[in-house]
Each structure stands twice: as C-alpha cells, then as structure tokens.
Scaffold this active site. Structure first.
Site, PDB file in Angstrom:
ATOM      1  N   CYS A 260       1.311   3.667  -0.029  1.00 53.88           N
ATOM      2  CA  CYS A 260      -0.154   3.682   0.019  1.00 53.88           C
ATOM      3  C   CYS A 260      -0.676   2.514   0.856  1.00 53.88           C
ATOM      4  O   CYS A 260      -0.495   2.499   2.058  1.00 53.88           O
ATOM      5  CB  CYS A 260      -0.693   3.663  -1.414  1.00 53.88           C
ATOM      6  SG  CYS A 260      -2.399   4.216  -1.519  1.00 53.88           S
TER       7      CYS A 260
ATOM      8  N   HIS B  97       2.392   8.202  -4.409  1.00 52.51           N
ATOM      9  CA  HIS B  97       2.918   7.124  -5.253  1.00 52.51           C
ATOM     10  C   HIS B  97       4.133   7.552  -6.074  1.00 52.51           C
ATOM     11  O   HIS B  97       3.962   8.035  -7.194  1.00 52.51           O
ATOM     12  CB  HIS B  97       1.833   6.662  -6.234  1.00 52.51           C
ATOM     13  CG  HIS B  97       0.733   5.888  -5.587  1.00 52.51           C
ATOM     14  ND1 HIS B  97       0.797   4.535  -5.394  1.00 52.51           N
ATOM     15  CD2 HIS B  97      -0.456   6.279  -5.080  1.00 52.51           C
ATOM     16  CE1 HIS B  97      -0.311   4.124  -4.800  1.00 52.51           C
ATOM     17  NE2 HIS B  97      -1.090   5.152  -4.596  1.00 52.51           N
TER      18      HIS B  97
ATOM     19  N   GLU C  87       6.128   5.688  -7.632  1.00 52.50           N
ATOM     20  CA  GLU C  87       6.257   4.813  -8.813  1.00 52.50           C
ATOM     21  C   GLU C  87       5.383   5.291  -9.965  1.00 52.50           C
ATOM     22  O   GLU C  87       5.601   4.904 -11.107  1.00 52.50           O
ATOM     23  CB  GLU C  87       5.936   3.358  -8.432  1.00 52.50           C
ATOM     24  CG  GLU C  87       4.451   2.987  -8.345  1.00 52.50           C
ATOM     25  CD  GLU C  87       3.773   3.467  -7.067  1.00 52.50           C
ATOM     26  OE1 GLU C  87       4.363   4.281  -6.331  1.00 52.50           O
ATOM     27  OE2 GLU C  87       2.626   3.040  -6.807  1.00 52.50           O
TER      28      GLU C  87
END
Lengths: 223, 88
Positions: free
Chosen positions: A89, A197, A199
């Site tokens: 990002c 994302h 994560e």
C-alpha cells in the site's frame, strides 16, 4: 527455524506496521523487528517491509517525503544488491517514488477511499513472493486506499508484461489501475509492491488467510 | 530575492479524475462552454538570491527532485522579483 530476519520500517504515519509484525512474529515465529525511519541502516535484516499507512500524512504526494528518510538510502543499496523488499500500500507508493519500481499511484478513478475485500488473480507464481500460490489462482485480499490507481506509460506497461513483472491483477478493477495492476515486482525480481494488504488476511480467525503464503514464501526463500 | 510560483498538474496523458469531476459539476451548473478542466497544486517559496539564473536552477532542481513526479506530473513556474522583507 527460518533464517529470515524481518525489518519493518516505521515512518511517522505508518499504521500497518504492527499488523505485519503480528504476522511475521506471532504467526510465523520469525525474527522480526521494527526499524525507525531515522536510522541510517537496516542493520542485519535480510527482508525489509515497507508497511501501509499515511507516512508524512501523504503530504505533497503519497510516499514523496518518506523517500528522503534516512533509512531509504540503505534500503535502495540493499535492494540493488538483491535484498528482498516488500512494499504494501503506502509502501508500494514509496517504492515507486524512490524509483525502485516503475510507474506511480494516482488518485482512484472514482475519487473515493476504497476499503473492502477484492478478488485478485496471481498473475505470476514464479517469484519469491508468490511461489506458494498457483498460477492464475484466485484469491481475495483487502484493499484500503485513496491513491491506488496504478499508472505508467505504454512502453513501461509493455515491458512489465514482457518481463513477467506483474504479480497480482484485480479481477474487477476497483480503482482505475492500468491493466488491472494490483502488484508488480522489479526486473531483478527481489522487490514487490502491492496495493492489497496480505497482512490483513493472514489468519482464518479473521476470516481469510490468503495473504499468509506470501510472507511464508519470502521467509522460506531466505537461505 | 525572488518569489517562485510553481504549478503542478497531472500530465496531459494522465486522466485527471478530480479535474473530470469538477468539470462535470461545472457543466451541471450550466457552464457548458468549459472543457479540459485540470486540477493541480500550487506551491510558492522565496529564494534568497539576486541572481535570476540561480533562482531558476533552484526551482528546476526542486521540481525534479521533490515537488513534481515526472512519471505523472508536469510543472510550470514563474519567478517574481520581490523586495527583501524586514525582520519584524
């Protein structure tokens, strides 16, 4: 035990640093630490993650100011000699501003900040980041950005395609990105930038662990 | 001293979603003669030199290094001579 030593760079305004830390440290049990952007070196780390967030408040352009942080010089040196760098990002935006990846990320076509889970295709699985995925595998990852609209000129796009640098593509284009690009790697295949994302999708407890294999893959690729 | 007035916009080849949205709004207000709306940034600063060439070089360098991203943006600028301000 993996030999991976993960360094997560923290800029003023980073806000996904702890999420990445949680995945690397608590889920994958990797040697993980934060690196404050003011320090001049990445120390003994062999994987560097530039996390998401709003470094320097996105002032001027996303990633434009962070690029001149102390630690970036060492990251460029590290990347140029083959070190693994992952930008997520805002991290992707910083990598583009730094010139480690081609192109730029501009405002979403619909001008809105988009925060949702989106379907993606793994376009290239012959990379240290995606070899644990199948080619053309459909996965879902969350995106959360206002400036995720990938832009580059025609020549650059042709080159990206020809050298298999496109790693992830959106199945449905959410933000206007050219060629539905969600993530690209550099020519030397050691630097990946992606808007989604992984994560935030690494635990089934949170509903989706499609992102975990990416971290697992890079950790296991460190010998 | 010189005052630099810098304007940064998306390059012509880049679709400018904000400009497009502003233009749609202008059209719906009835300003149908307007087209090619582009939105950008304005930056100004003072340069402490009497040498116009030096001032120009500084503006060029700051635009290339930081203020504009050549991948997607163009910049233009004007330099104005200004009187030295007394420190208050």
């Amino acid at each position: 035990m993996s030999k991976a030593k993960v360094g997560i760079v923290v800029f003023p305004g980073s806000n996904c640093d702890h999420d990445v830390f949680n995945v690397c440290k608590n889920i994958l049990n990797l040697d993980t630490k934060f690196l404050w952007h003011k320090q001049g070196s990445i120390e003994d780390r062999n994987i560097v993650v530039l996390p998401g967030g709003f470094s320097y408040g996105d002032y001027l352009r996303c990633g434009a100011i962070s690029r001149f942080s102390n630690i970036m010089q060492d990251i460029v040196r590290f990347a140029n000699k083959g070190g693994i760098v992952l930008g997520i990002c805002n991290g992707f935006q910083i990598l583009c501003e730094t010139g480690l990846l081609p192109g730029a990320l501009i405002k979403n076509e619909n001008l809105k900040f988009i925060c949702k889970s989106v379907p993606l295709t793994v376009e290239n699985n012959k990379s240290i980041f995606t070899y644990l995925y199948d080619i053309k595998e459909n996965i879902e990852l969350p995106i959360a950005h206002g400036e995720g609209n990938y832009y580059c000129d025609e020549d650059t796009l042709t080159e990206l395609i020809a050298s298999n640098q496109i790693i992830f593509r959106y199945s449905e284009n959410p933000n206007g990105s050219i060629y539905n690009i969600a993530g690209i790697q550099n020519k030397n295949r050691n630097v990946l930038g992606m808007m989604p994302h992984p994560e935030r999708a690494s635990e089934t407890l949170l509903g989706n662990d499609a992102g975990l294999r990416l971290f697992k893959g890079i950790a296991e690729s460190v010998l | 001293m010189y005052k630099a007035k810098i304007i940064i916009t998306y390059r012509k080849s880049v679709l400018d979603p904000q400009g497009k949205t502003v233009e749609n709004s202008l059209h719906s207000l009835g300003f149908s003669l307007i087209s090619n709306t582009r939105m950008g940034k304005y930056i100004e600063y003072i340069i402490d030199t009497e040498d116009k060439n030096e001032a120009e070089n500084i503006v060029e360098e700051t635009c290339k290094k930081l203020l504009a991203n050549p991948v997607m943006e163009d910049y233009s600028y004007k330099l104005e001579k200004v009187e030295q301000k007394k420190n208050v």
